[in-house]
Write a protein that holds these residues in place. Sequence first.
Motif, PDB file in Angstrom:
ATOM      1  N   SER A 167       0.826  -1.204   0.000  1.00 24.98           N
ATOM      2  CA  SER A 167       0.000   0.000   0.000  1.00 24.98           C
ATOM      3  C   SER A 167       0.861   1.257   0.000  1.00 24.98           C
ATOM      4  CB  SER A 167      -0.927   0.001   1.215  1.00 24.98           C
ATOM      5  OG  SER A 167      -1.850  -1.064   1.151  1.00 24.98           O
ATOM      6  N   SER A 168       1.937   1.232   0.766  1.00 23.05           N
ATOM      7  CA  SER A 168       2.849   2.374   0.802  1.00 23.05           C
ATOM      8  C   SER A 168       3.518   2.591  -0.555  1.00 23.05           C
ATOM      9  CB  SER A 168       3.921   2.147   1.879  1.00 23.05           C
ATOM     10  OG  SER A 168       4.854   3.207   1.899  1.00 23.05           O
ATOM     11  N   ALA A 169       3.941   1.487  -1.194  1.00 23.34           N
ATOM     12  CA  ALA A 169       4.582   1.587  -2.512  1.00 23.34           C
ATOM     13  C   ALA A 169       3.600   2.103  -3.556  1.00 23.34           C
ATOM     14  CB  ALA A 169       5.126   0.226  -2.928  1.00 23.34           C
ATOM     15  N   ALA A 170       2.365   1.639  -3.501  1.00 28.56           N
ATOM     16  CA  ALA A 170       1.341   2.078  -4.451  1.00 28.56           C
ATOM     17  C   ALA A 170       1.042   3.564  -4.269  1.00 28.56           C
ATOM     18  CB  ALA A 170       0.076   1.252  -4.276  1.00 28.56           C
ATOM     19  N   LYS A 171       0.964   4.003  -3.034  1.00 28.89           N
ATOM     20  CA  LYS A 171       0.696   5.415  -2.757  1.00 28.89           C
ATOM     21  C   LYS A 171       1.822   6.298  -3.291  1.00 28.89           C
ATOM     22  CE  LYS A 171      -0.345   8.639   1.005  1.00 28.89           C
ATOM     23  NZ  LYS A 171      -0.548   8.790   2.483  1.00 28.89           N
ATOM     24  N   SER A 172       3.060   5.883  -3.065  1.00 28.74           N
ATOM     25  CA  SER A 172       4.209   6.650  -3.566  1.00 28.74           C
ATOM     26  C   SER A 172       4.189   6.723  -5.090  1.00 28.74           C
ATOM     27  CB  SER A 172       5.520   6.007  -3.094  1.00 28.74           C
ATOM     28  OG  SER A 172       5.629   6.063  -1.688  1.00 28.74           O
ATOM     29  N   PHE A 173       3.838   5.608  -5.722  1.00 31.81           N
ATOM     30  CA  PHE A 173       3.759   5.562  -7.181  1.00 31.81           C
ATOM     31  C   PHE A 173       2.724   6.560  -7.683  1.00 31.81           C
ATOM     32  CE2 PHE A 173       2.071   4.014 -11.176  1.00 31.81           C
ATOM     33  CZ  PHE A 173       3.185   3.598 -11.882  1.00 31.81           C
ATOM     34  N   LEU A 174       1.542   6.559  -7.083  1.00 32.73           N
ATOM     35  CA  LEU A 174       0.465   7.435  -7.544  1.00 32.73           C
ATOM     36  C   LEU A 174       0.787   8.906  -7.288  1.00 32.73           C
ATOM     37  CD1 LEU A 174      -2.661   5.375  -6.432  1.00 32.73           C
ATOM     38  CD2 LEU A 174      -1.821   5.741  -8.772  1.00 32.73           C
ATOM     39  N   THR A 175       1.471   9.194  -6.200  1.00 35.35           N
ATOM     40  CA  THR A 175       1.877  10.575  -5.910  1.00 35.35           C
ATOM     41  C   THR A 175       2.829  11.084  -6.983  1.00 35.35           C
ATOM     42  OG1 THR A 175       1.610  10.277  -3.523  1.00 35.35           O
ATOM     43  CG2 THR A 175       3.036  12.077  -4.246  1.00 35.35           C
ATOM     44  N   ARG A 176       3.788  10.257  -7.336  1.00 32.61           N
ATOM     45  CA  ARG A 176       4.745  10.635  -8.380  1.00 32.61           C
ATOM     46  C   ARG A 176       4.053  10.764  -9.729  1.00 32.61           C
ATOM     47  NH1 ARG A 176       9.963   6.993 -10.129  1.00 32.61           N
ATOM     48  NH2 ARG A 176      10.889   8.477 -11.620  1.00 32.61           N
ATOM     49  N   LEU A 177       3.124   9.858 -10.018  1.00 36.98           N
ATOM     50  CA  LEU A 177       2.377   9.906 -11.271  1.00 36.98           C
ATOM     51  C   LEU A 177       1.573  11.196 -11.368  1.00 36.98           C
ATOM     52  CD1 LEU A 177       1.170   8.700 -13.864  1.00 36.98           C
ATOM     53  CD2 LEU A 177      -0.463   7.446 -12.419  1.00 36.98           C
ATOM     54  N   THR A 178       0.916  11.574 -10.297  1.00 38.96           N
ATOM     55  CA  THR A 178       0.123  12.803 -10.288  1.00 38.96           C
ATOM     56  C   THR A 178       1.002  14.010 -10.578  1.00 38.96           C
ATOM     57  OG1 THR A 178      -1.456  11.870  -8.708  1.00 38.96           O
ATOM     58  CG2 THR A 178      -1.370  14.273  -8.881  1.00 38.96           C
ATOM     59  N   GLY A 179       2.214  14.005 -10.039  1.00 37.10           N
ATOM     60  CA  GLY A 179       3.147  15.107 -10.303  1.00 37.10           C
ATOM     61  C   GLY A 179       3.473  15.231 -11.785  1.00 37.10           C
ATOM     62  N   LEU A 180       3.711  14.100 -12.447  1.00 38.82           N
ATOM     63  CA  LEU A 180       4.007  14.121 -13.879  1.00 38.82           C
ATOM     64  C   LEU A 180       2.790  14.572 -14.682  1.00 38.82           C
ATOM     65  CD1 LEU A 180       6.069  10.817 -14.274  1.00 38.82           C
ATOM     66  CD2 LEU A 180       6.926  13.153 -14.521  1.00 38.82           C
ATOM     67  N   GLN A 181       1.618  14.090 -14.315  1.00 35.22           N
ATOM     68  CA  GLN A 181       0.396  14.476 -15.021  1.00 35.22           C
ATOM     69  C   GLN A 181       0.149  15.971 -14.907  1.00 35.22           C
ATOM     70  OE1 GLN A 181      -2.200  11.801 -12.897  1.00 35.22           O
ATOM     71  NE2 GLN A 181      -2.324  10.363 -14.600  1.00 35.22           N
TER      72      GLN A 181
END
Length: 297
Positions: free
Chosen positions: A149-163
Amino acid sequence: MLKFFAVIFFGLLPCLASADVSVRDDSGSVVRLARPAQRIITLAPHLVETVFAAGAGSQLVGTVEYSSFPEEVKKVPRVGGYSRLDLEAVVALKPDLVIAWQSGNSPAHVEKLRQLGLPIYISQPNRIEDIASEIERIGVLAGTTKIASSAAKSFLTRLTGLQTRYGGRPTVRTFYQVWHQPLKTIGRTQIISNVIRMCGGENVFGNLDVMAPEVTVEAVLAANPEVIIASGMGEARPEWLDEWKLRTGLIAAQRQNLFFIPPDLIQRHTPRLLDGAEQLCRHLETARTKRPSGAAR
């Protein structure tokens, strides 16, 4: 009274430890295990990375050729290649979970393993955000939910930044070249098309439904992309990418917008896809800076 509750609690521990877990995989099937998986086999190189990201690397007992990241996976036994599995080797490792690649593994091989009673999770993330979901689901099956869950959250946070940074940028018509002989690209449903869109690009063959269609040089010339991106087979820039320089009518050739991204970073459905996405976004931004004043593309 305390003794009574202690007896009840410790009596429940075996039940809690063996409580079943279930998720729905990318094929829509429910994968149910009597207890979290302790012996996992992955049938594609990229699936290894997702298992490790989910915190279940120590439970991996088998994988396929070309599984190279992280470094620890090089010691894990091989069960053939993703397109030519050694089914006997898979069974011999006694897995309690097999993670298969829908568009890469042979359906006949996967079905045979299913008939042998092995639990199969089918993976096919076609959108970037699906990678986060897959990390979480594998975490559930492996009993490593907190790490996953922590890894998934970090991934989505980084993805949102790129978007946020690139999603609204002017469109760049892009040709992604998988290989040169035959000339192969990516279609609408391939995850790299999703990356291109996120970066403010347009896949010039994004109208094709085939995952990795063959196209002709003439079709590329007719599409006249502003950018050509290739990955090839290894860490080195493929020589054939620069053959487009001879096609002087191409905007991509005229403006020297011929870029390379290592395949492990862009062609694998793993958390490292965001590393490749960052490179792709920067390449498209470079192409925008090369536009003549007032030019739309």
